[in-house]
Design an enzyme around this catalytic site. Sequence first.
Site, short mmCIF file in Angstrom:
data_model
loop_
_atom_site.label_atom_id
_atom_site.label_comp_id
_atom_site.label_asym_id
_atom_site.label_seq_id
_atom_site.Cartn_x
_atom_site.Cartn_y
_atom_site.Cartn_z
N CYS A 195 0.84 -1.21 0.00
CA CYS A 195 0.00 0.00 0.00
C CYS A 195 0.87 1.26 0.00
CB CYS A 195 -0.90 -0.04 1.23
SG CYS A 195 -1.79 1.48 1.60
N CYS A 250 0.16 3.74 2.80
CA CYS A 250 0.64 3.18 4.08
C CYS A 250 2.14 3.44 4.21
CB CYS A 250 0.38 1.68 4.15
SG CYS A 250 -1.35 1.20 4.06
#
Length: 103
Positions: A31, A34
Amino acid sequence: MSIIEVTKANFESEVLKSEVPVLVDFNAGWCGPCRAMKPMLDELAASDPGYKIASVDIDEEDELAEEYEVSSIPCLVVFKGGAEAKRSVGLIPKDAIVELVEG
Protein backbone atom coordinates in the site's frame (compact mmCIF):
# COMPACT_ATOMS: atom_id res chain seq x y z
CA MET A 1 9.74 4.03 21.91
CA SER A 2 9.31 2.29 18.59
CA ILE A 3 6.26 1.02 16.78
CA ILE A 4 5.02 -2.29 18.18
CA GLU A 5 4.26 -5.03 15.66
CA VAL A 6 0.90 -6.47 16.73
CA THR A 7 -0.56 -9.88 15.90
CA LYS A 8 -3.65 -11.76 16.97
CA ALA A 9 -1.48 -13.34 19.70
CA ASN A 10 -0.48 -10.07 21.39
CA PHE A 11 -3.31 -7.70 20.38
CA GLU A 12 -5.15 -8.09 23.67
CA SER A 13 -2.10 -7.49 25.86
CA GLU A 14 -0.56 -4.68 23.77
CA VAL A 15 -3.75 -2.84 22.74
CA LEU A 16 -6.87 -3.81 24.64
CA LYS A 17 -5.22 -4.04 28.08
CA SER A 18 -2.87 -1.09 27.58
CA GLU A 19 -2.65 1.46 30.41
CA VAL A 20 -2.16 4.23 27.81
CA PRO A 21 -4.02 5.02 24.59
CA VAL A 22 -2.89 3.02 21.55
CA LEU A 23 -2.87 4.21 17.94
CA VAL A 24 -3.16 1.12 15.75
CA ASP A 25 -2.05 1.43 12.13
CA PHE A 26 -3.75 -1.21 9.96
CA ASN A 27 -1.60 -1.38 6.83
CA ALA A 28 0.00 -3.55 4.15
CA GLY A 29 3.44 -3.56 2.54
CA TRP A 30 2.02 -3.12 -0.97
CA CYS A 31 0.00 0.00 0.00
CA GLY A 32 1.62 3.25 -1.21
CA PRO A 33 -0.25 5.56 1.19
CA CYS A 34 0.64 3.18 4.08
CA ARG A 35 4.33 3.42 3.14
CA ALA A 36 4.01 7.22 2.93
CA MET A 37 2.53 7.43 6.43
CA LYS A 38 5.07 5.09 8.08
CA PRO A 39 7.87 7.70 8.49
CA MET A 40 5.43 10.04 10.26
CA LEU A 41 4.37 7.25 12.63
CA ASP A 42 8.03 6.30 13.23
CA GLU A 43 8.80 9.93 14.09
CA LEU A 44 5.86 10.15 16.49
CA ALA A 45 6.80 6.87 18.17
CA ALA A 46 10.39 8.03 18.63
CA SER A 47 9.19 11.23 20.32
CA ASP A 48 7.73 9.22 23.24
CA PRO A 49 4.29 10.82 22.90
CA GLY A 50 2.57 9.30 25.96
CA TYR A 51 0.69 6.72 23.91
CA LYS A 52 1.70 3.57 22.08
CA ILE A 53 1.76 3.17 18.32
CA ALA A 54 1.10 -0.31 17.00
CA SER A 55 1.18 -1.73 13.49
CA VAL A 56 -1.01 -4.50 12.09
CA ASP A 57 -0.18 -5.95 8.66
CA ILE A 58 -3.62 -6.86 7.31
CA ASP A 59 -2.19 -9.47 4.95
CA GLU A 60 -0.60 -11.32 7.87
CA GLU A 61 -3.42 -10.62 10.34
CA ASP A 62 -6.58 -10.78 8.25
CA GLU A 63 -8.62 -11.98 11.25
CA LEU A 64 -7.85 -8.73 13.13
CA ALA A 65 -8.66 -6.65 10.06
CA GLU A 66 -11.98 -8.45 9.71
CA GLU A 67 -12.78 -8.24 13.44
CA TYR A 68 -12.24 -4.46 13.44
CA GLU A 69 -13.99 -3.98 10.09
CA VAL A 70 -10.97 -2.56 8.27
CA SER A 71 -11.98 -2.40 4.62
CA SER A 72 -9.66 0.38 3.40
CA ILE A 73 -6.08 1.18 4.34
CA PRO A 74 -4.25 2.92 5.78
CA CYS A 75 -6.65 2.80 8.69
CA LEU A 76 -5.70 4.38 12.02
CA VAL A 77 -7.73 3.30 15.02
CA VAL A 78 -7.32 4.81 18.48
CA PHE A 79 -8.04 2.49 21.40
CA LYS A 80 -8.60 3.89 24.89
CA GLY A 81 -9.48 1.70 27.83
CA GLY A 82 -9.76 -1.36 25.61
CA ALA A 83 -12.32 0.14 23.23
CA GLU A 84 -12.19 1.93 19.91
CA ALA A 85 -12.36 5.69 20.47
CA LYS A 86 -11.64 7.14 17.01
CA ARG A 87 -10.84 6.08 13.46
CA SER A 88 -9.37 7.63 10.35
CA VAL A 89 -9.09 6.05 6.90
CA GLY A 90 -6.61 7.19 4.26
CA LEU A 91 -3.36 9.12 4.21
CA ILE A 92 -3.41 12.06 6.62
CA PRO A 93 -0.68 14.55 7.62
CA LYS A 94 1.30 14.21 10.85
CA ASP A 95 -0.60 16.97 12.65
CA ALA A 96 -3.90 15.22 11.87
CA ILE A 97 -2.48 11.96 13.29
CA VAL A 98 -1.56 13.78 16.50
CA GLU A 99 -5.00 15.39 16.68
CA LEU A 100 -6.66 12.00 16.15
CA VAL A 101 -4.97 10.42 19.14
CA GLU A 102 -4.58 13.43 21.44
CA GLY A 103 -7.62 15.51 20.52
